[in-house]
Design an enzyme around this catalytic site. Structure first.
Site, PDB file in Angstrom:
ATOM      1  N   GLU A 188       1.254  -0.586  -5.040  1.00 39.82           N
ATOM      2  CA  GLU A 188       0.322   0.512  -5.277  1.00 39.82           C
ATOM      3  C   GLU A 188       1.074   1.831  -5.234  1.00 39.82           C
ATOM      4  OE1 GLU A 188      -1.641   2.608  -2.441  1.00 39.82           O
ATOM      5  OE2 GLU A 188      -3.468   2.945  -3.562  1.00 39.82           O
ATOM      6  N   ASP A 200       0.806  -1.211   0.000  1.00 40.27           N
ATOM      7  CA  ASP A 200       0.000   0.000   0.000  1.00 40.27           C
ATOM      8  C   ASP A 200       0.850   1.277   0.000  1.00 40.27           C
ATOM      9  OD1 ASP A 200      -2.799   1.139   0.647  1.00 40.27           O
ATOM     10  OD2 ASP A 200      -1.598   2.015   2.248  1.00 40.27           O
TER      11      ASP A 200
HETATM   12  C1  GLC Z   1      -4.018   3.412  -0.300  1.00 45.18           C
HETATM   13  C2  GLC Z   1      -5.326   2.657  -0.190  1.00 45.18           C
HETATM   14  C3  GLC Z   1      -6.377   3.605   0.296  1.00 45.18           C
HETATM   15  C4  GLC Z   1      -5.977   4.089   1.677  1.00 45.18           C
HETATM   16  C5  GLC Z   1      -4.578   4.698   1.643  1.00 45.18           C
HETATM   17  C6  GLC Z   1      -4.037   4.859   3.012  1.00 45.18           C
HETATM   18  O1  GLC Z   1      -4.062   4.415  -1.229  1.00 45.18           O
HETATM   19  O2  GLC Z   1      -5.646   2.069  -1.411  1.00 45.18           O
HETATM   20  O3  GLC Z   1      -7.647   3.024   0.320  1.00 45.18           O
HETATM   21  O4  GLC Z   1      -6.883   5.046   2.133  1.00 45.18           O
HETATM   22  O5  GLC Z   1      -3.655   3.888   0.960  1.00 45.18           O
HETATM   23  O6  GLC Z   1      -3.657   3.624   3.542  1.00 45.18           O
END
Ligand code: GLC
Ligand code: MG
Length: 582
Positions: free
Chosen positions: A300, A223
């Site tokens: 991500e 993440d």
């Molecule tokens: C990423 C997740 C999102 C979350 C953020 C903080 O972007 O996909 O849903 O709010 O991280 O962890």
């Protein structure tokens, strides 16, 4: 040098693997489950792990190979699980650690691989590490980013150390009474950022990975990678540098909004990529030491294209197996032309390093659903596109049956990003719309839950449009999706075939050809006008007759129909997969 040559030969060898030799994740089909909204097994209005378990056959049936779950760990749910208070314990609402092990085993018995969400940038403020850090416990003192703040020379008052803004609006610094210091939170106030310049933090997080690897987990979706590191404190001033205003503040005039600043000091630092290489080394080492199936990393990162390419590796070291292709996700919208689609495919394919796989992602729990973003008429076209490109496809749960955004009123809004806005603007920010419950059937709460109240409302009417109805119908978005994933698994042209494209007006046309000579043509009419095509003039060696193997629901062409290559009618918003006949 010997090592370098080894890597190069390996890259070449990878390119020539026949498809039967492909590893499970290569050319794989991945499915993102948002567990809170997928299936509630115990009637409390919140989806859970046993619910996922009940529906694994479905996941297998729609052609998936890997599943990644949004976070299911202990959490006060300030950001619905992206605020973790214990990385090695399942949130009771979702079940127990035993339920997770049972789910993993069941997934494996079905030939599926299970991937967990790893949220390394921040913990919950209720995590023991944070509480001990607040208490100035020596080992934990520097686990987070703390600062005294600075004294404003005009007012004489204490203020945050820099102008940094949280992704969820307002200052990224929060005052802590007990410790008498500010802490950094790049997301919500209840999500303090960990300090990755502290080696103990890195080691603790490595242990989290090892904990789950030891329990048979097949990999991690990592993440918020660009937020991991921030610039170091400036020794001259003793504080952190302010970030400059965004180059185009007219598009983001609100000074409390994250987009108002250019995040040169808090986002996409080179150290973020470096640590991905280290985590790759950790999982690779695990795989070889324990002789298991390959453990994969999906990352991500909303960052530059160059960073995404770098995330794969630097030529010497490997990084992410699947650096989510957010260039395409962020680049395409309902105004995009066929040339735009063509551009994003080529840009990725021609720039990715040797020996890796391309990946395509168009939806997730942070972005409006495909059918809402690109128009419901294009729901099948988007799935045809994703499933017929070379490489890895990632589907967000619900997109397979053309689910649209659900409606969530201001009163029902729970997403912190929505709640930090106001009743007139929240829909622009709130991510609840793409997180409303899954529509399984026409029973209470669309078969998601038997509760009187579900954590988010069922966002749309489901009497006639749900998974069961689409499976029973003669044709449907879901049936089209299943035909596509079937082709992807069985046809060499889609497994490792070549890709050649042309754009005619607002139509993207490409050929996928296997070494054996099998060929398919994909026709995607992105635009709003019907287009008549002479496909024979676009490609060499095309047979005069083509067979339609799959097409959009409203194409009005039954599967199996033979059409003329030199006068093919592509309807507005429709997609087609055509097979060359001999
Ligand atoms: C990423 C997740 C999102 C979350 C953020 C903080 O972007 O996909 O849903 O709010 O991280 O962890
Ligand atoms: Mg950080």
């Amino acid at each position: 040098m010997g090592k370098l040559i080894g890597i190069f030969l390996l890259a070449l060898a990878l390119c020539h693997l026949s498809h039967s030799e492909q590893d499970w994740w290569e050319n794989g089909n991945f499915y993102q489950i948002y567990p809170r909204s997928f299936k509630d097994s115990d009637g409390d209005g919140v989806g859970d792990l046993n619910g996922v378990n009940e529906k694994l056959e479905y996941v297998k049936d729609i052609g998936m190979k890997g599943v990644w779950l949004s976070p299911i760990f202990q959490s006060p749910m300030a950001d619905f699980g992206y605020d973790i208070s214990n990385y090695t314990k399942v949130q009771p609402e979702y079940g127990t650690n035993e339920d997770l092990l049972a789910l993993t085993e069941r997934a494996h018995s079905l030939g599926l691989h299970l991937i967990l969400d790893f949220v390394p940038n921040h913990t919950s403020d209720e995590h023991e590490w944070f509480q001990r850090s607040v208490a100035n416990d020596s080992y934990y003192r520097d686990f987070y980013i703390w600062h005294d703040g600075v004294i404003n020379s005009t007012t004489g008052e204490r203020q945050p150390p820099s102008n940094w803004i949280s992704q969820f609006r307002y200052s990224a610094w929060e005052w802590n009474e007990q410790r008498q210091q500010y802490y950094l939170h790049q997301f919500g106030v209840k999500q303090p950022d960990l300090n990755y310049r502290n080696p103990n933090v890195v080691e603790e997080m490595n242990n989290v990975l090892r904990f789950w690897l030891a329990r048979g987990i097949d990999g991690f979706r990592i993440d918020a990678v660009p937020f991991l590191f921030e610039v170091e404190i400036d020794p001259q001033t003793g504080t952190y540098p302010d970030e400059p205003l965004s180059s185009d503040i007219s598009t983001c005039p609100d000074p409390d909004d994250w987009c108002h600043l250019n995040h040169t000091f808090t986002n996409s630092l080179p150290e973020d990529i470096e640590i991905i290489y280290q985590w790759r080394e950790l999982v690779d080492q695990w795989t070889s030491e324990h002789n298991t199936d390959t453990k994969v990393l999906l990352t991500e990162a909303y960052t530059s294209f160059e960073n995404l390419m770098h995330m794969y590796g630097d030529g010497l070291r490997n990084g992410s197996h699947v650096p989510f292709n957010f260039e395409m996700l962020a680049g395409l919208n309902n105004k995009s032309s066929a040339s735009d689609y063509d551009y994003y495919v080529h840009h990725w394919l021609s720039n990715m390093p040797k020996g890796v796989y391309a990946n395509w992602v168009l939806g997730n729990h942070d972005n409006p659903r495909l059918a809402s973003r690109f128009g419901a008429q294009r729901a099948d076209l988007m799935n045809i596109f994703l499933q017929t490109l070379p490489g890895i496809a990632v589907t967000y749960n619900g997109e397979e049956y053309g689910m649209e955004n659900g409606y969530v009123s201001w009163e029902d809004t729970v997403d912190p990003q929505g709640c930090n806005a106001d009743p007139t603007t929240y829909l622009q920010y709130s991510r609840d719309s793409e997180r409303t419950p899954f529509l399984w059937d026409n029973t209470t709460n669309a078969g998601f839950s038997t509760a009187n109240h579900t954590w988010l409302p069922i966002g749309q009417s489901y009497a006639d449009n749900n998974v069961a109805a689409q499976l029973a119908a003669e044709n449907s978005h879901l049936k089209i999706f299943k035909q596509l994933t079937q082709l992807r698994q069985s046809e060499a042209a889609f497994i490792d075939g070549s890709y050649v494209s042309v754009v005619v007006k607002n139509v993207l046309v490409y050929i996928r050809a296997a070494e054996t000579g099998d060929k398919y043509i994909v026709v995607l009419n992105i635009g709003d006008e019907n287009v008549s095509l002479n496909l024979g003039t676009l490609f060499d060696d095309l047979s005069a007759k083509l067979e339609v193997v799959v097409s959009s629901l409203h194409s009005d062409i039954p599967n199996g129909q033979i059409v003329n290559a030199n006068s093919f009618e592509a309807k507005a918003y429709n997609g087609y997969v055509l097979r060359l006949t001999n």
